[in-house]
Motif scaffolding. Structure first.
Motif, PDB file in Angstrom:
ATOM      1  N   ALA A 174       8.019  -2.994   2.581  1.00  0.00           N
ATOM      2  CA  ALA A 174       7.873  -1.193   2.358  1.00  0.00           C
ATOM      3  C   ALA A 174       6.566  -0.895   2.443  1.00  0.00           C
ATOM      4  O   ALA A 174       6.333   0.302   3.023  1.00  0.00           O
ATOM      5  CB  ALA A 174       8.692  -0.938   1.020  1.00  0.00           C
ATOM      6  N   GLY A 175       5.701  -1.465   1.867  1.00  0.00           N
ATOM      7  CA  GLY A 175       4.350  -1.367   1.865  1.00  0.00           C
ATOM      8  C   GLY A 175       3.654  -1.318   3.337  1.00  0.00           C
ATOM      9  O   GLY A 175       2.881  -0.238   3.510  1.00  0.00           O
ATOM     10  N   VAL A 176       4.016  -2.260   4.047  1.00  0.00           N
ATOM     11  CA  VAL A 176       3.691  -2.452   5.555  1.00  0.00           C
ATOM     12  C   VAL A 176       4.341  -1.103   6.253  1.00  0.00           C
ATOM     13  O   VAL A 176       3.376  -0.541   7.254  1.00  0.00           O
ATOM     14  CB  VAL A 176       4.107  -3.704   6.131  1.00  0.00           C
TER      15      VAL A 176
ATOM     16  N   LEU B 166       4.902   1.804   5.179  1.00  0.00           N
ATOM     17  CA  LEU B 166       4.444   3.024   4.581  1.00  0.00           C
ATOM     18  C   LEU B 166       3.067   3.256   5.430  1.00  0.00           C
ATOM     19  O   LEU B 166       2.790   4.111   5.655  1.00  0.00           O
ATOM     20  CB  LEU B 166       4.409   3.098   3.270  1.00  0.00           C
ATOM     21  N   GLY B 167       2.396   2.057   5.396  1.00  0.00           N
ATOM     22  CA  GLY B 167       1.324   2.084   5.917  1.00  0.00           C
ATOM     23  C   GLY B 167       1.064   2.325   7.440  1.00  0.00           C
ATOM     24  O   GLY B 167       0.231   3.312   7.814  1.00  0.00           O
TER      25      GLY B 167
ATOM     26  N   THR C  51      -4.615  -5.680   2.759  1.00  0.00           N
ATOM     27  CA  THR C  51      -4.730  -4.506   2.564  1.00  0.00           C
ATOM     28  C   THR C  51      -6.197  -3.741   3.009  1.00  0.00           C
ATOM     29  O   THR C  51      -6.147  -2.497   3.460  1.00  0.00           O
ATOM     30  CB  THR C  51      -4.525  -4.046   1.142  1.00  0.00           C
TER      31      THR C  51
ATOM     32  N   TYR D  87      -5.518  -1.650   5.802  1.00  0.00           N
ATOM     33  CA  TYR D  87      -5.129  -0.070   5.752  1.00  0.00           C
ATOM     34  C   TYR D  87      -6.201   0.628   5.136  1.00  0.00           C
ATOM     35  O   TYR D  87      -6.555   1.730   5.545  1.00  0.00           O
ATOM     36  CB  TYR D  87      -3.937  -0.103   4.671  1.00  0.00           C
TER      37      TYR D  87
ATOM     38  N   VAL E 286      -1.489   5.813   3.964  1.00  0.00           N
ATOM     39  CA  VAL E 286      -2.185   4.662   4.063  1.00  0.00           C
ATOM     40  C   VAL E 286      -2.456   4.054   2.747  1.00  0.00           C
ATOM     41  O   VAL E 286      -1.993   3.079   2.321  1.00  0.00           O
ATOM     42  CB  VAL E 286      -3.278   4.708   5.031  1.00  0.00           C
TER      43      VAL E 286
ATOM     44  N   GLY F  84       0.703   3.026   0.858  1.00  0.00           N
ATOM     45  CA  GLY F  84       1.265   1.635   1.159  1.00  0.00           C
ATOM     46  C   GLY F  84       0.321   0.443   0.514  1.00  0.00           C
ATOM     47  O   GLY F  84       1.100  -0.579   0.064  1.00  0.00           O
TER      48      GLY F  84
ATOM     49  N   LEU G 181       1.200   0.370  -3.066  1.00  0.00           N
ATOM     50  CA  LEU G 181       2.739  -0.433  -3.268  1.00  0.00           C
ATOM     51  C   LEU G 181       2.621  -2.001  -2.730  1.00  0.00           C
ATOM     52  O   LEU G 181       3.045  -2.941  -3.873  1.00  0.00           O
ATOM     53  CB  LEU G 181       3.604   0.162  -2.168  1.00  0.00           C
ATOM     54  N   ILE G 182       1.683  -2.432  -1.992  1.00  0.00           N
ATOM     55  CA  ILE G 182       1.696  -4.006  -1.898  1.00  0.00           C
ATOM     56  C   ILE G 182       0.723  -4.438  -2.953  1.00  0.00           C
ATOM     57  O   ILE G 182       1.277  -5.429  -3.408  1.00  0.00           O
ATOM     58  CB  ILE G 182       0.797  -4.205  -0.555  1.00  0.00           C
TER      59      ILE G 182
END
Length: 326
Positions: A158-160, A162-163, A280, A283, A312, A315, A318-319
């Motif tokens: 999900a983080g990827v 979102l980014g 990260t 991002y 970004v 994301g 989140l990660i």
């Protein structure tokens, strides 16, 4: 660049329905803690590497791409090796044949493959676009994780996503200047090679000392970059007297901060922190690059840049939160 919602440590094998009467016990996978040192190293990679896109663009104004990139990393690697020998003794640079081979492979993937192609691309595309395209690194590593049988966490995926959504918003209005397709392709290939190098470094028998590994990677990768530059004929017509002062200053910045400091911090992070957290930077760096463009070059800060940057960062958060729970 360097550079994924995966942990560098191998995951424990999944449960099986086969009898376990003679199967040896599987050791628990150590959890890599997110310490203050990890955050400090991340801060260096976030900020310094975010500024290197601008530095690279200034360097290639009057310097050839691969020769300048190669010289940058050879110089930084030799300086780092000297510091290691001075602080820890020459024995700290000793590695066995397998460790040296691993460092050579990773160095070739990260430096002439990852960084060198980005430098070449910045001769034809804006530095901001290059920084934004680097954001695909985590997506590549998620694919590699799945290909090796390791299931990415839902939060990491999900983080990827979102980014990448933030990346789409950032690129909606396009960037000023001429954009050549070959430059975009070069950066995409560079992100793939950087991702493979980063992914492999956590799974190969690397030197135990991450700084020693970094020194070998930079020297070998830098020499390969110089060799590629010579094969491309970059030395023909090169006049050192015609290189601008600002290009020399930018190269010095890239050597000391971009390579010696940030690359070493990155190499240490690959062995000390979850790769999903380390990645990260891919991002955050574009956000830093855009901010520096606005502050230093007075580039317009439009609503897509603000909104895309916020997505970004979301994301990234989140990660990071996923890694904390892991």
């Amino acid at each position: 660049m360097t550079s994924p919602a995966v942990d560098p440590a191998p995951e424990a094998p999944p449960a099986t329905t086969e009898p376990r009467t003679e199967a040896p016990a599987t050791p628990a996978v150590p959890v890599r803690r997110i310490t203050g040192a990890v955050w400090a190293a991340l801060g260096i990679v976030y900020v310094v590497w975010g500024s290197t896109y601008l530095g690279i663009r200034i360097v290639v104004e009057t310097m050839p791409p691969f020769l300048s990139s190669g010289a940058r990393f050879v110089t930084a690697g030799l300086l780092l090796a000297g510091i290691i020998a001075w602080r820890q003794g020459p024995a700290a640079l000793k590695v066995n044949r397998r460790q040296l081979g691993s460092a050579v492979l990773v160095g070739l993937l990260l430096i002439p493959g990852g960084n060198g192609l980005v430098v070449l691309a910045e001769t034809s595309i804006p530095s901001g676009l290059a920084a934004l395209l680097i954001s695909v690194v985590p997506a590549w590593v998620v694919v590699m994780k799945a290909a090796t049988g390791q299931r990415p966490s839902a939060g990491g995926v999900a983080g990827v996503l979102l980014g990448l959504a933030g990346l789409a918003v950032l690129t909606l209005p396009g960037l000023s200047g001429d954009v050549k397709v070959v430059g975009v392709v070069l950066v995409v290939v560079a992100t793939l090679m950087w991702s493979v190098g980063s992914f492999s470094s956590a799974r190969l028998p690397m030197p135990a000392n991450p700084f020693t590994a970094s020194a070998y990677e930079m020297v070998v990768g830098g020499l390969a970059g110089v060799a590629i530059g010579l094969v491309r004929g970059e030395q023909h017509g090169l006049d050192l007297a015609e290189i601008s002062t600002r290009s020399w200053a930018a190269l010095a910045y890239l050597i000391v901060f971009g390579s010696l400091l940030a690359f070493t911090a990155y190499a240490w992070l690959l062995q000390a922190a979850p790769l999903s957290l380390v990645a990260t930077y891919a991002y955050v760096n574009p956000v830093v690059a855009v901010a520096l463009g606005a502050l230093v070059l007075n580039e317009a800060l439009s609503w897509p840049i603000v909104l895309g940057g916020a997505i970004v960062v979301g994301g990234v958060c989140l990660i990071v939160s996923t890694e904390r729970r892991g």
